[in-house]
Scaffold this active site. Structure first.
Site, short mmCIF file in Angstrom:
data_model
loop_
_atom_site.label_atom_id
_atom_site.label_comp_id
_atom_site.label_asym_id
_atom_site.label_seq_id
_atom_site.Cartn_x
_atom_site.Cartn_y
_atom_site.Cartn_z
N ASP A 251 0.56 -1.28 0.05
CA ASP A 251 0.63 0.27 -0.47
C ASP A 251 0.47 1.08 -0.20
OD1 ASP A 251 -2.61 1.04 -0.23
OD2 ASP A 251 -2.88 0.86 1.84
N ASN B 222 -10.83 -2.33 -5.28
CA ASN B 222 -10.47 -1.62 -6.19
C ASN B 222 -10.36 -1.68 -7.06
OD1 ASN B 222 -7.31 -2.80 -5.18
ND2 ASN B 222 -8.40 -0.98 -4.03
C1 IPE Z 1 -5.84 -2.57 -0.59
O1 IPE Z 1 -4.80 -1.11 -0.32
C2 IPE Z 1 -6.09 -3.08 -1.23
C3 IPE Z 1 -4.49 -3.78 -2.01
C4 IPE Z 1 -2.99 -3.51 -1.90
C5 IPE Z 1 -4.23 -4.66 -2.98
P1 IPE Z 1 -6.35 -0.76 -0.51
O2 IPE Z 1 -5.18 1.05 -0.36
O3 IPE Z 1 -6.72 -0.91 -1.57
O4 IPE Z 1 -6.93 -0.63 0.65
P2 IPE Z 1 -7.75 0.54 1.50
O5 IPE Z 1 -9.22 1.07 0.74
O6 IPE Z 1 -6.83 2.56 2.03
O7 IPE Z 1 -8.36 0.36 2.57
C1 IPE Z 2 -1.01 0.22 -3.61
O1 IPE Z 2 -1.21 1.68 -3.68
C2 IPE Z 2 -1.52 0.06 -4.24
C3 IPE Z 2 -3.12 -0.67 -4.85
C4 IPE Z 2 -4.18 -0.85 -4.56
C5 IPE Z 2 -3.07 -1.52 -6.36
P1 IPE Z 2 -2.50 2.50 -3.29
O2 IPE Z 2 -2.90 3.16 -4.50
O3 IPE Z 2 -3.59 2.22 -2.74
O4 IPE Z 2 -1.70 3.89 -2.66
P2 IPE Z 2 -2.57 5.31 -1.97
O5 IPE Z 2 -2.96 4.13 -0.43
O6 IPE Z 2 -3.68 5.65 -2.57
O7 IPE Z 2 -1.41 5.29 -1.18
MG MG Z 3 -4.01 2.40 -0.64
#
Ligand code: IPE
Ligand code: IPE
Ligand code: MG
Length: 264
Positions: A35, A83
């Site tokens: 994340d 997502n």
């Molecule tokens: C969790 O991260 C999913 C992945 C890393 C693929 P998110 O960024 O989607 O999670 P939330 O929305 O902060 O809970």
């Molecule tokens: C994790 O990084 C990757 C996926 C969920 C695919 P994020 O895209 O959630 O990054 P933040 O949490 O918005 O910084």
């Molecule tokens: Mg995230």
């Protein structure tokens, strides 16, 4: 362990961390919620989607390091069933990145002895994505050093529902009463073969975000503020060192070192 050692400079922080680790007590299954890609890009004044290619690079390095350390299973959360709520350009980019990555990474996975698997509802993906995925899974099927599960269109609740449906089908087919379903029956139908010993989540968020809900009943959780694209070998070794400091009780009590003779 010894396969990572020659790559690490003597006297460096990673060398120190590696020496702290007991190679016989490494987690057998590590799961990672990768994340913070969006925030990483934003901090550099870029659009959030620019963080994803950098995240792929961090994943590549982590896979290689885990394989060299001798961790038997690594599960990476790459795309959750939630997502899809993201802007279309971002979803499209993530699908493209996956396809591109699958085409490029097979030789490296083979060199590192990594068997690739996918967990999640893959039938919802496009034919093109599924084809790329099937190719990479088949091309790495005979590797045995490490299993890499990539969670894609993965949701923990959906996984449990899928497992329950499969158990019910099995029991009804065999004419067995549904009341006799056990935890082992459910576990047998999950997407994974084992439960993670260690969960790493980057970017400081302290939640599971629908990841491996059943499997993580007793997983040790390590949260780091490091954003995923910055996650490197040092951070991995730090997480493993922290794991080895934990006392896993599984609801029981710890052996506090009372001599057996005193218990009689
Ligand atoms: C969790 O991260 C999913 C992945 C890393 C693929 P998110 O960024 O989607 O999670 P939330 O929305 O902060 O809970
Ligand atoms: C994790 O990084 C990757 C996926 C969920 C695919 P994020 O895209 O959630 O990054 P933040 O949490 O918005 O910084
Ligand atoms: Mg995230």
């Amino acid at each position: 362990m010894h396969e990572l050692e020659p790559l690490i400079e003597r006297g460096s922080p990673d060398d120190f961390l590696l020496r702290q680790l007991d190679p016989n007590r490494l987690p057998r299954h590590v799961a990672i919620i990768m994340d913070g890609n969006g925030r990483w890009a934003n901090r550099r004044g870029k659009a959030r989607i620019a963080g994803h290619p950098a995240g792929v690079e961090a994943a590549r390095v982590t896979v290689e390091n885990c394989a060299r350390l001798g961790i038997p299973t690594l599960t990476l959360y790459a795309f959750s069933s939630e997502n899809w709520r993201r802007p279309r350009v971002e979803v499209t980019m993530l699908m493209r990145l996956l396809q591109q990555c699958l085409r490029q990474e097979v030789p490296r996975l083979n060199r590192n002895g990594v068997r690739l698997r996918f967990i999640g509802r893959l039938s919802a993906l496009s034919d093109e994505t599924r084809k790329a995925l099937d190719y990479a899974v088949a091309a790495t099927a005979n590797n045995h050093r490490m299993t890499l599960n990539v969670a894609f269109n993965y949701g923990g609740r959906a996984e449990i529902v899928d497992a329950l449906r499969a158990v019910a089908r099995e029991f009804m087919g065999l004419g067995r009463p549904l009341d006799s379903i056990t935890e082992e029956d459910v576990a047998r139908h999950l997407y994974t073969d084992s439960d993670p010993d260690l969960l790493i989540r980057t970017s400081g968020e302290m939640r599971l975000s629908n990841f491996l809900l059943w499997q993580m009943a007793y997983t040790e959780i390590f949260v780091t503020n490091t954003l995923w694209p910055d996650f490197n070998r040092t951070h991995l070794l730090e997480a493993l060192a922290a794991y080895q400091q934990r006392h896993r009780r599984f609801g029981g009590v710890e052996n506090v070192g009372v001599p057996v003779s005193a218990l009689a």
